[in-house]
Design an enzyme around this catalytic site. Structure first.
Site, PDB file in Angstrom:
ATOM      1  N   ARG A 161     -14.882   0.953 -37.503  1.00 19.12           N
ATOM      2  CA  ARG A 161     -15.355  -0.544 -37.461  1.00 19.12           C
ATOM      3  C   ARG A 161     -14.919  -0.842 -36.162  1.00 19.12           C
ATOM      4  O   ARG A 161     -13.973  -0.434 -35.362  1.00 19.12           O
ATOM      5  CB  ARG A 161     -14.487  -1.146 -38.443  1.00 19.12           C
ATOM      6  CG  ARG A 161     -13.117  -1.070 -38.372  1.00 19.12           C
ATOM      7  CD  ARG A 161     -12.223  -2.177 -39.288  1.00 19.12           C
ATOM      8  NE  ARG A 161     -11.037  -2.331 -38.693  1.00 19.12           N
ATOM      9  CZ  ARG A 161      -9.977  -1.226 -39.309  1.00 19.12           C
ATOM     10  NH1 ARG A 161     -10.408  -0.269 -40.149  1.00 19.12           N
ATOM     11  NH2 ARG A 161      -8.815  -1.440 -38.805  1.00 19.12           N
ATOM     12  N   LYS A 183      -8.663  11.400 -45.109  1.00 19.81           N
ATOM     13  CA  LYS A 183      -8.192  11.930 -43.902  1.00 19.81           C
ATOM     14  C   LYS A 183      -8.048  13.571 -43.757  1.00 19.81           C
ATOM     15  O   LYS A 183      -8.039  14.173 -42.818  1.00 19.81           O
ATOM     16  CB  LYS A 183      -6.378  11.520 -44.248  1.00 19.81           C
ATOM     17  CG  LYS A 183      -6.379   9.905 -44.001  1.00 19.81           C
ATOM     18  CD  LYS A 183      -4.792   9.790 -44.314  1.00 19.81           C
ATOM     19  CE  LYS A 183      -4.631   8.178 -44.089  1.00 19.81           C
ATOM     20  NZ  LYS A 183      -3.088   7.852 -43.985  1.00 19.81           N
ATOM     21  N   HIS A 216       2.945  -2.471 -41.670  1.00 25.93           N
ATOM     22  CA  HIS A 216       1.580  -2.150 -41.248  1.00 25.93           C
ATOM     23  C   HIS A 216       0.486  -3.137 -40.823  1.00 25.93           C
ATOM     24  O   HIS A 216      -0.594  -3.001 -40.846  1.00 25.93           O
ATOM     25  CB  HIS A 216       0.968  -1.204 -42.453  1.00 25.93           C
ATOM     26  CG  HIS A 216       1.780  -0.207 -42.755  1.00 25.93           C
ATOM     27  ND1 HIS A 216       2.126   0.900 -42.020  1.00 25.93           N
ATOM     28  CD2 HIS A 216       2.613   0.212 -43.694  1.00 25.93           C
ATOM     29  CE1 HIS A 216       2.909   1.897 -42.638  1.00 25.93           C
ATOM     30  NE2 HIS A 216       3.307   1.394 -43.649  1.00 25.93           N
ATOM     31  N   GLU A 254       2.939  16.239 -44.254  1.00 21.36           N
ATOM     32  CA  GLU A 254       2.939  16.281 -42.787  1.00 21.36           C
ATOM     33  C   GLU A 254       4.496  16.089 -42.367  1.00 21.36           C
ATOM     34  O   GLU A 254       5.044  15.623 -43.254  1.00 21.36           O
ATOM     35  CB  GLU A 254       2.290  14.955 -41.881  1.00 21.36           C
ATOM     36  CG  GLU A 254       0.929  15.465 -41.847  1.00 21.36           C
ATOM     37  CD  GLU A 254       0.119  14.135 -41.212  1.00 21.36           C
ATOM     38  OE1 GLU A 254       0.978  13.075 -40.925  1.00 21.36           O
ATOM     39  OE2 GLU A 254      -0.984  14.130 -41.202  1.00 21.36           O
TER      40      GLU A 254
END
Ligand code: MV4
Length: 490
Positions: free
Chosen positions: A291, A115, A234, A199
């Site tokens: 992907r 990230k 998730h 963040e």
């Protein structure tokens, strides 16, 4: 490209082979001991056994898969999703064996797999990012000062994480040091990389992702967005395209930024750029998935583009044969992931035999599955049985068709998330478009599942009505859409 080995199993292996066959390309399946008689093996022109059922001994075995490709005379490998699809070492090994990897370069996979590297790569393109630190935290005291500037709550994320793994909310300065230490040690243990960053925590975001396609000649296009906010821990459950909240202007801006993200890592092939959207419709780039995604069919249905065909063409070195201006959204598509999980019992995996398995059909219905009646659902892999997808001229028609298809889908022997799909599709928050990533947590409880008993049906109706009454004064029709969903009045 004459022959493709598909390094995957289940519905996605089948789906890829169908496009290969349509294009006149032969197919090679690989299989573990648990998948000997699986549909993807029966469908393929050839098949190669990999070994024992656990993925670590079969579908994740890089040397075995490359040997299978060489031995069967394949000249390309499609990785599907999951397993080795985002493994840069695999992409590299495929190329070194003289085979074509149907996907991006190892470098692009590696950049977007971190990230922090992803943030660094997009820096010069002015893509909106959630306020936070740009580098791995080495000085906790300094990070705490930055946290004060950003404002609490703060989110710590592992650079090597993804899909929600390695994240921790820090509610206030008192717990900063403690939570930070936990985050670093968790990241080290889980990913072998202790790099973390912070963040601002976006409290009630929607998850909106853009499909991109990039060829080897510098052309990069986007194929609009998918809304994936309806998820549980998730794990996405319902996805739709287009997103109900985006105005045409916002869509264009996000699409252009998604294209820039792909350019920033010299992307090739099909990829997905993830954004968070906050309550004020500000968007922030989160990460890029390198992907083909599980939910790609909804994009295919609203654009008419076969994404696997485009992946293959791009890997062959062809130019994308259309322009951004040729692409348009036509209608609406919704996907329900059908898992062998029991929604009445905390979504626990429900493995067993598909004693009854009758597929729904109908106008606008697409079912991507990899099982047949009397087959066992193995315990070794992801418990997804199928993806049920409905297309309609508008959102209402897509919802109606999906509800009907759920009714016509008969599965016995294992519990599935089909009743949960009905719950979502009938919920006023979903119908009104008024939801975020907390939808399931906020609105779902197992008692609401079966309108089986009158009591439960009444409770569900009362709950829905209470929610509606509490919200209705702040809801108004969206003016830019020609359908009757609702948005919050400012
Ligand atoms: C966030 C966030 C709130 N604020 N980042 C979760 C998965 C990973 N792709 C990023 N995720 C989030 N990042 C900030 N700064 C909330 C989430 C998040 C989430 C994002 C998308 C879909 C579902 C989610 C569920 C929980 C948290």
């Amino acid at each position: 490209m004459q022959k493709i080995l598909v390094a995957n199993r289940g519905e996605i292996a089948l789906r890829i082979m169908k496009t290969a066959r349509k294009m006149g390309i032969s197919t090679v399946a690989v299989f573990s001991d648990a998948d000997r008689d699986a549909p993807h093996v029966l469908f393929a022109d050839q098949s190669v056994g990999l070994g024992p059922a656990p993925a670590s001994q079969s579908y994740l075995q890089i040397p075995k898969i490359i040997d299978a490709a060489l031995a069967s005379g394949a000249d390309a490998i499609h990785p599907g999703y999951g397993f080795l699809s985002e493994n840069a070492r695999f992409a590299k090994a495929v190329a070194e064996a003289g085979l074509i990897f149907i996907g991006p370069s190892p470098e692009a996979i590696e950049t977007m797999g971190s990230k922090l590297a992803a943030k660094e790569a997009v820096k010069k393109y002015q893509i909106p990012l959630v306020p936070g630190t740009e580098e791995a935290i080495s000085d906790v005291a300094l990070a705490k000062l930055r946290a004060t500037e950003i404002g609490y709550p703060i989110l710590v994320k592992a650079s090597a994480g993804g899909g929600g793994k390695g994240m921790r909310v820090i509610a206030n300065p008192e717990e900063f040091e403690d939570q930070m230490a936990r985050a670093i040690s968790e990241a080290q243990a889980a990913f072998g990389d202790g790099a973390v960053f912070i963040e601002k925590y976006v409290a009630s975001p929607r998850h909106i992702e853009f499909q991109v396609l990039a060829d080897q000649h510098g052309k990069v296009l986007h194929l609009f967005e998918r809304e994936c906010s309806i998820q549980r821990r998730h794990q996405k459950v319902v996805e739709e395209a287009p997103a109900v909240v985006l105005t045409p202007e916002k869509r264009t801006a996000m699409g252009q930024d998604a294209v820039k993200v792909a350019m920033a890592c010299h992307y090739t092939g099909a990829g997905t750029v993830e954004f968070l959207l906050d309550e004020d419709l500000n968007y922030y780039f989160l990460e890029m998935n390198t992907r083909l995604q599980v939910e790609h069919p909804i994009t295919e249905m609203i654009t008419g583009v076969d994404l696997v065909e485009q992946q293959i063409r791009i890997a062959r070195g062809e130019k994308i044969a259309f322009e951004q201006a040729d692409l348009a959204i036509r209608g609406h598509a919704i996907e329900l992931r059908v898992y062998a999980e029991d929604p009445a019992n905390q979504f626990l995996p429900s493995v067993g035999t598909l004693q009854t398995y009758q597929r729904p059909e109908g106008e606008g219905i697409r079912l991507d599955d990899g099982y047949r009646e009397h087959m066992d659902i193995p315990i070794f892999y992801d418990p997804m049985i199928a993806k049920l997808i409905a297309y309609g001229k508008d959102r209402q028609e897509a919802i109606q068709r999906l509800l009907q298809a759920i009714q016509d889908y008969h599965i016995k022997g294992v519990a599935t998330t089909l009743p949960f799909g009905t719950f979502v599709l009938k919920h006023p928050a979903f119908l009104s478009g008024q939801f975020d990533t907390h939808f399931v947590q906020q609105h779902f409880s197992p008692e609401l599942l079966h309108a089986a008993s009158d009591e439960a049906a009444r409770a569900a109706a009362i709950g829905a009505l209470q929610w509606w009454l509490a919200q209705k004064d702040t809801l108004q029709p969206i003016r830019h859409a020609d359908q009757n969903w609702w948005e919050q009045r400012k």
